[in-house]
Motif scaffolding. Structure first.
Motif, PDB file in Angstrom:
ATOM      1  N   GLU A  39     -10.147   6.326  -2.680  1.00 54.21           N
ATOM      2  CA  GLU A  39      -9.242   5.214  -2.961  1.00 54.21           C
ATOM      3  C   GLU A  39      -7.912   5.371  -2.232  1.00 54.21           C
ATOM      4  O   GLU A  39      -7.335   4.381  -1.753  1.00 54.21           O
ATOM      5  N   ALA A  40      -7.408   6.586  -2.107  1.00 53.98           N
ATOM      6  CA  ALA A  40      -6.092   6.798  -1.503  1.00 53.98           C
ATOM      7  C   ALA A  40      -6.018   6.295  -0.069  1.00 53.98           C
ATOM      8  O   ALA A  40      -4.980   5.776   0.362  1.00 53.98           O
ATOM      9  N   ALA A  72       0.225   5.863   5.199  1.00 57.17           N
ATOM     10  CA  ALA A  72      -0.480   7.069   4.778  1.00 57.17           C
ATOM     11  C   ALA A  72       0.251   8.324   5.249  1.00 57.17           C
ATOM     12  O   ALA A  72       0.355   9.314   4.517  1.00 57.17           O
ATOM     13  N   VAL A  73       0.762   8.298   6.465  1.00 61.46           N
ATOM     14  CA  VAL A  73       1.520   9.454   6.973  1.00 61.46           C
ATOM     15  C   VAL A  73       2.796   9.634   6.168  1.00 61.46           C
ATOM     16  O   VAL A  73       3.167  10.762   5.796  1.00 61.46           O
ATOM     17  N   TYR A  88       0.840  -1.204   0.000  1.00 65.81           N
ATOM     18  CA  TYR A  88       0.000   0.000   0.000  1.00 65.81           C
ATOM     19  C   TYR A  88       0.868   1.244   0.000  1.00 65.81           C
ATOM     20  O   TYR A  88       0.624   2.201  -0.761  1.00 65.81           O
ATOM     21  N   GLY A  89       1.895   1.265   0.845  1.00 65.80           N
ATOM     22  CA  GLY A  89       2.785   2.421   0.890  1.00 65.80           C
ATOM     23  C   GLY A  89       3.432   2.697  -0.447  1.00 65.80           C
ATOM     24  O   GLY A  89       3.555   3.857  -0.874  1.00 65.80           O
ATOM     25  N   ARG A  90       3.834   1.642  -1.133  1.00 63.95           N
ATOM     26  CA  ARG A  90       4.464   1.797  -2.443  1.00 63.95           C
ATOM     27  C   ARG A  90       3.503   2.439  -3.437  1.00 63.95           C
ATOM     28  O   ARG A  90       3.858   3.407  -4.131  1.00 63.95           O
ATOM     29  N   TYR A  91       2.282   1.893  -3.526  1.00 64.65           N
ATOM     30  CA  TYR A  91       1.314   2.453  -4.475  1.00 64.65           C
ATOM     31  C   TYR A  91       0.963   3.900  -4.129  1.00 64.65           C
ATOM     32  O   TYR A  91       0.815   4.746  -5.011  1.00 64.65           O
ATOM     33  N   LEU A  92       0.819   4.194  -2.840  1.00 65.14           N
ATOM     34  CA  LEU A  92       0.449   5.545  -2.443  1.00 65.14           C
ATOM     35  C   LEU A  92       1.539   6.541  -2.822  1.00 65.14           C
ATOM     36  O   LEU A  92       1.249   7.634  -3.336  1.00 65.14           O
ATOM     37  N   LEU A  93       2.789   6.181  -2.572  1.00 65.37           N
ATOM     38  CA  LEU A  93       3.894   7.077  -2.914  1.00 65.37           C
ATOM     39  C   LEU A  93       3.948   7.353  -4.416  1.00 65.37           C
ATOM     40  O   LEU A  93       4.153   8.487  -4.843  1.00 65.37           O
ATOM     41  N   GLY A 106      -4.066  -2.139  -7.816  1.00 67.56           N
ATOM     42  CA  GLY A 106      -3.679  -0.787  -7.459  1.00 67.56           C
ATOM     43  C   GLY A 106      -3.550  -0.603  -5.959  1.00 67.56           C
ATOM     44  O   GLY A 106      -2.970  -1.440  -5.262  1.00 67.56           O
ATOM     45  N   LEU A 107      -4.096   0.466  -5.453  1.00 63.28           N
ATOM     46  CA  LEU A 107      -3.974   0.782  -4.034  1.00 63.28           C
ATOM     47  C   LEU A 107      -4.590  -0.274  -3.125  1.00 63.28           C
ATOM     48  O   LEU A 107      -4.224  -0.384  -1.958  1.00 63.28           O
TER      49      LEU A 107
END
Length: 348
Positions: free
Chosen positions: A307-308, A159-160, A55-60, A212-213
């Motif tokens: 989604e994020a 997320a942070v 998740y962190g990878r996709y968010l970044l 994705g996310l």
């Protein structure tokens, strides 16, 4: 059904999210400073922590414009590869902060020139102590073997991290503040959970898919179903499932699909649900929009989040399904067979 430690810890997640946000949001400036001068973020993790890192990878990459990837710990611990990581921030993620392979890989990354951030739930753990910056999640002690509140707290940390490295760190703060209440709603309503348990209980084999996310959420759902309910389960990205394995989907199988309510992947997930249904599979959908709910056999309510941030809460209905399914199968969700709280891997 009897009360379980896993169930109690699932119920503690609204407070764990609230406390973790309170602890980590003030560290955004330090996160940004640790990353300064670097060009990419690499994650090191195993098991559930690895799913949070996905998740962190996709968010970044999708929301912060930062190149990100996953490190295979064996590259460090077994192959001893000498890499130039001077342009990298390496983020190590571990519930306990003491999994030896992750601790060693973090030190290897440092020796290769990387800046390091550690995410863990145990104060004074060796992983946090050795990192340039430690992010201590606030889930509190987790006694059940399956990770629930520690996993959700790790996604909060992701997320942070993602918002800290974006151009507008506070852009999602209002929505982040709603997540504890969203999780509380999902816990109280349990919409679709009993029906999903009934559908999965009689299935000999299951696949879980997202994209994705929500990919990390799908893999975490598959992991929890397999390790806690002792059923053969495969987790696939939407794309990987489409590239061949979908051909073996037939009647008698179940497919659990995880979707956000919005975003570019919502329509493809609806199309996947329709395809799997046409092949005879029983489809269980977690989250998504109204069209997604109409396309699956069993619709399980997900969070009302974009989604994020949806991955922080989307795992909660899956956790409820897993705990109830394990109990219905006569299993102990608190102590699944063959599992331990701290991940042990092969020695060097």
């Amino acid at each position: 059904m009897r009360e379980t430690q896993m169930g109690r810890e699932i119920a503690q997640q609204p407070q764990a999210v609230r406390d973790t946000l309170d602890a980590l949001i003030p560290l955004r400036d330090r996160i940004a400073a640790t990353y300064a001068g670097r060009r990419q973020v690499l994650f090191v993790a195993r098991g559930s922590s690895d799913n949070a890192a996905i998740y962190g990878r996709y968010l970044l990459e999708t929301h912060s414009g930062v190149l990100a990837g996953l490190v295979s710990p064996s590259v460090a611990t077994h192959y001893g590869a000498k890499l130039d990581l001077s342009d990298a921030l390496v983020v190590s993620v571990s519930q306990s902060g003491q999994t030896e392979e992750i601790v060693q890989t973090q030190q290897w990354a440092k020796d290769c020139g990387a800046a390091t951030i550690a995410v863990a739930n145990v104060p004074d753990s060796p992983l946090l102590a050795a990192a340039d910056l430690g992010l201590l999640t606030q889930a509190g002690p987790e006694l059940a073997v399956p990770a629930t509140k520690t996993y959700v707290s790790q996604t909060v940390a992701m997320a942070v991290l993602g918002t800290a490295l974006s151009g507008d760190p506070s852009a999602y703060d209002d929505e982040l503040a709603t997540i504890p209440d969203e999780i509380q709603r999902l816990l109280a309503e349990r919409a679709g959970v009993p029906e999903a348990v009934a559908a999965l209980r009689d299935s000999a084999y299951a696949v879980v898919s997202g994209r994705g996310l929500l990919m990390g959420t799908a893999l975490e759902t598959a992991l929890k179903l397999e390790e806690t309910c002792l059923r053969p389960v495969r987790g696939y990205s939407y794309a990987d499932l489409r590239h061949g394995p979908i051909s073996v989907v037939t009647g008698g199988m179940s497919a659990v699909l995880v979707s956000a309510a919005d975003g570019p992947m919502s329509t493809p997930m609806i199309e996947l649900a329709q395809d799997l249904d046409a092949r005879g599979a029983t489809t269980v959908g977690i989250g998504g929009n109204a069209q997604f709910a109409d396309a699956v056999d069993v619709a399980v309510a997900g969070p009302r989040l974009t989604e994020a941030l949806s991955p922080i809460a989307s795992i909660v209905p899956a956790q409820l399904i897993v705990e109830s399914l394990a109990l219905s199968l006569g299993l102990d969700p608190d102590n699944p067979r063959g599992l331990a709280k701290v991940t042990a891997t092969d020695p060097d």
